[in-house]
Design a protein around this motif. Structure first.
Motif, mmCIF file in Angstrom:
data_model
loop_
_atom_site.group_PDB
_atom_site.id
_atom_site.type_symbol
_atom_site.label_atom_id
_atom_site.label_comp_id
_atom_site.label_asym_id
_atom_site.label_seq_id
_atom_site.Cartn_x
_atom_site.Cartn_y
_atom_site.Cartn_z
ATOM 1 N N ILE A 1 23.972 13.099 -18.164
ATOM 2 C CA ILE A 1 22.605 12.646 -17.948
ATOM 3 C C ILE A 1 22.307 11.442 -18.832
ATOM 4 N N ARG A 2 22.791 11.492 -20.083
ATOM 5 C CA ARG A 2 22.570 10.381 -20.999
ATOM 6 C C ARG A 2 23.235 9.098 -20.495
ATOM 7 N N GLY A 3 24.423 9.240 -19.920
ATOM 8 C CA GLY A 3 25.106 8.072 -19.374
ATOM 9 C C GLY A 3 24.348 7.456 -18.209
ATOM 10 N N ILE A 4 23.783 8.307 -17.352
ATOM 11 C CA ILE A 4 22.982 7.810 -16.230
ATOM 12 C C ILE A 4 21.749 7.080 -16.748
ATOM 13 N N PHE A 5 21.115 7.671 -17.756
ATOM 14 C CA PHE A 5 19.924 7.044 -18.334
ATOM 15 C C PHE A 5 20.266 5.692 -18.956
ATOM 16 N N SER A 6 21.374 5.629 -19.689
ATOM 17 C CA SER A 6 21.782 4.373 -20.322
ATOM 18 C C SER A 6 22.067 3.301 -19.269
ATOM 19 N N ALA A 7 22.742 3.686 -18.186
ATOM 20 C CA ALA A 7 23.039 2.726 -17.124
ATOM 21 C C ALA A 7 21.754 2.242 -16.464
ATOM 22 N N ALA A 8 20.813 3.168 -16.248
ATOM 23 C CA ALA A 8 19.543 2.791 -15.623
ATOM 24 C C ALA A 8 18.753 1.842 -16.519
ATOM 25 N N SER A 9 18.737 2.113 -17.833
ATOM 26 C CA SER A 9 18.019 1.229 -18.748
ATOM 27 C C SER A 9 18.656 -0.152 -18.774
ATOM 28 N N GLY A 10 19.987 -0.199 -18.653
ATOM 29 C CA GLY A 10 20.667 -1.488 -18.592
ATOM 30 C C GLY A 10 20.292 -2.270 -17.344
ATOM 31 N N MET A 11 20.169 -1.579 -16.207
ATOM 32 C CA MET A 11 19.760 -2.238 -14.967
ATOM 33 C C MET A 11 18.356 -2.832 -15.103
ATOM 34 N N ILE A 12 17.447 -2.055 -15.699
ATOM 35 C CA ILE A 12 16.059 -2.533 -15.859
ATOM 36 C C ILE A 12 16.020 -3.756 -16.779
ATOM 37 N N ALA A 13 16.766 -3.667 -17.897
ATOM 38 C CA ALA A 13 16.765 -4.769 -18.854
ATOM 39 C C ALA A 13 17.346 -6.043 -18.236
ATOM 40 N N SER B 1 27.440 -4.190 -13.050
ATOM 41 C CA SER B 1 28.251 -3.231 -13.817
ATOM 42 C C SER B 1 27.450 -1.972 -14.142
ATOM 43 N N CYS B 2 26.199 -2.155 -14.561
ATOM 44 C CA CYS B 2 25.334 -1.013 -14.856
ATOM 45 C C CYS B 2 25.067 -0.200 -13.587
ATOM 46 N N GLN B 3 24.924 -0.905 -12.459
ATOM 47 C CA GLN B 3 24.677 -0.222 -11.196
ATOM 48 C C GLN B 3 25.876 0.637 -10.786
ATOM 49 N N GLN B 4 27.073 0.093 -10.995
ATOM 50 C CA GLN B 4 28.278 0.859 -10.680
ATOM 51 C C GLN B 4 28.388 2.092 -11.565
ATOM 52 N N ALA B 5 28.078 1.921 -12.860
ATOM 53 C CA ALA B 5 28.118 3.060 -13.774
ATOM 54 C C ALA B 5 27.081 4.110 -13.381
ATOM 55 N N TYR B 6 25.904 3.642 -12.979
ATOM 56 C CA TYR B 6 24.836 4.556 -12.553
ATOM 57 C C TYR B 6 25.264 5.332 -11.309
ATOM 58 N N ASN B 7 25.831 4.633 -10.318
ATOM 59 C CA ASN B 7 26.263 5.292 -9.089
ATOM 60 C C ASN B 7 27.371 6.295 -9.354
ATOM 61 N N THR B 8 28.310 5.937 -10.239
ATOM 62 C CA THR B 8 29.389 6.867 -10.593
ATOM 63 C C THR B 8 28.819 8.126 -11.239
ATOM 64 N N GLY B 9 27.876 7.929 -12.145
ATOM 65 C CA GLY B 9 27.280 9.074 -12.832
ATOM 66 C C GLY B 9 26.518 9.978 -11.890
ATOM 67 N N THR B 10 25.716 9.391 -10.988
ATOM 68 C CA THR B 10 24.939 10.217 -10.066
ATOM 69 C C THR B 10 25.829 10.913 -9.041
#
Length: 239
Positions: A2-14, A216-225
């Motif tokens: 969950i933390r990894g998904i959150f980190s990836a999402a925050s990176g996408m927003i930033a 890159s953040c989007q790919q990490a987010y998709n992998t996590g979800t």
């Protein structure tokens, strides 16, 4: 996870915020007196990780990244001669004071003034240039000295002042000044405008870099979800 998904999402927003800021810079690369912005990133405060059994510290975890602020570059833009006696450029520090149609005083470096419908010097968006007494200035026979002293055919004499203070850019491109006071040491040039100080090469490069980081953040987010979905729907399911 969950933390990894959150980190990836925050990176996408930033990165999306960075893209918006640099995109706005490029959109205004030809806007007179525009000052470019930079989005500053910083990580969220780190959290202390503890063992679940006895709460013994095992290290720190970074919770992601965010845009901590947007900084405006107030450096001098290139001066361009226009030949119009109504145009004014600032060589040095300070802002013009202009009156919005509603009467509010705003501050700007934009200097492409021209006569409005009533014959006063005004910006294309309608804000009138103010002299040191707060009065609008007639464009008729407008003559300006380097120190800001002006005369015109309407019989006005006075000074086109410049102001300095703690500048905060507004969403409409104008500035609010906290603790506004007269600026000194600058020169006013009649028949010139100050161009935008946007560095298009820097912003184009930064835009591509931010776009790749977003992907890159989007790919990490998709992998996590996707992994979390499989964990919930497939792992340990009864057959």
């Amino acid at each position: 996870m969950i933390r990894g998904i959150f980190s990836a999402a925050s990176g996408m927003i930033a990165q999306s915020d960075r893209i918006n800021v640099m995109g706005n810079n490029l959109d205004n690369a030809d806007s007179q007196g525009f000052k470019s912005d930079t989005a500053t990133l910083r990580s969220f405060d780190e959290e202390l990780a503890l063992r679940t059994t006895d709460a013994v510290p095992v290290g720190t975890l970074n919770a992601g990244v965010h845009v901590s602020g947007v900084e405006t570059d107030l450096s001098q833009g290139e001066l361009q001669q226009t030949g119009s006696s109504y145009n004014i450029a600032v060589n040095g520090g300070g802002f013009f004071a202009v009156a919005a149609p509603g009467g509010q005083t705003l501050y700007t470096r934009e200097g492409d003034f021209a006569p409005d419908a009533s014959g006063y010097l005004a910006l294309p968006s309608g804000q009138r240039l103010l002299d040191s007494t707060g009065a609008p200035i007639s464009a008729a026979g407008f003559r300006l000295a380097a120190n800001g002293a002006y005369t015109n055919d309407a019989g006005q004499t006075g000074t086109v002042p410049l102001y300095t203070g703690t500048a905060a850019k507004r969403t409409d491109g104008f500035f609010d000044l906290t603790g506004a006071q007269g600026a000194t040491g600058s020169v006013l040039l009649q028949g010139y405008v100050e161009k935008s100080n946007v560095n298009t090469v820097t912003d184009m490069t930064g835009l591509m870099e931010a776009s790749r980081a977003f992907q890159s953040c989007q790919q990490a987010y998709n992998t996590g979800t996707d992994t979390l979905d499989k964990l919930v729907t497939q792992v340990g399911s009864l057959r």
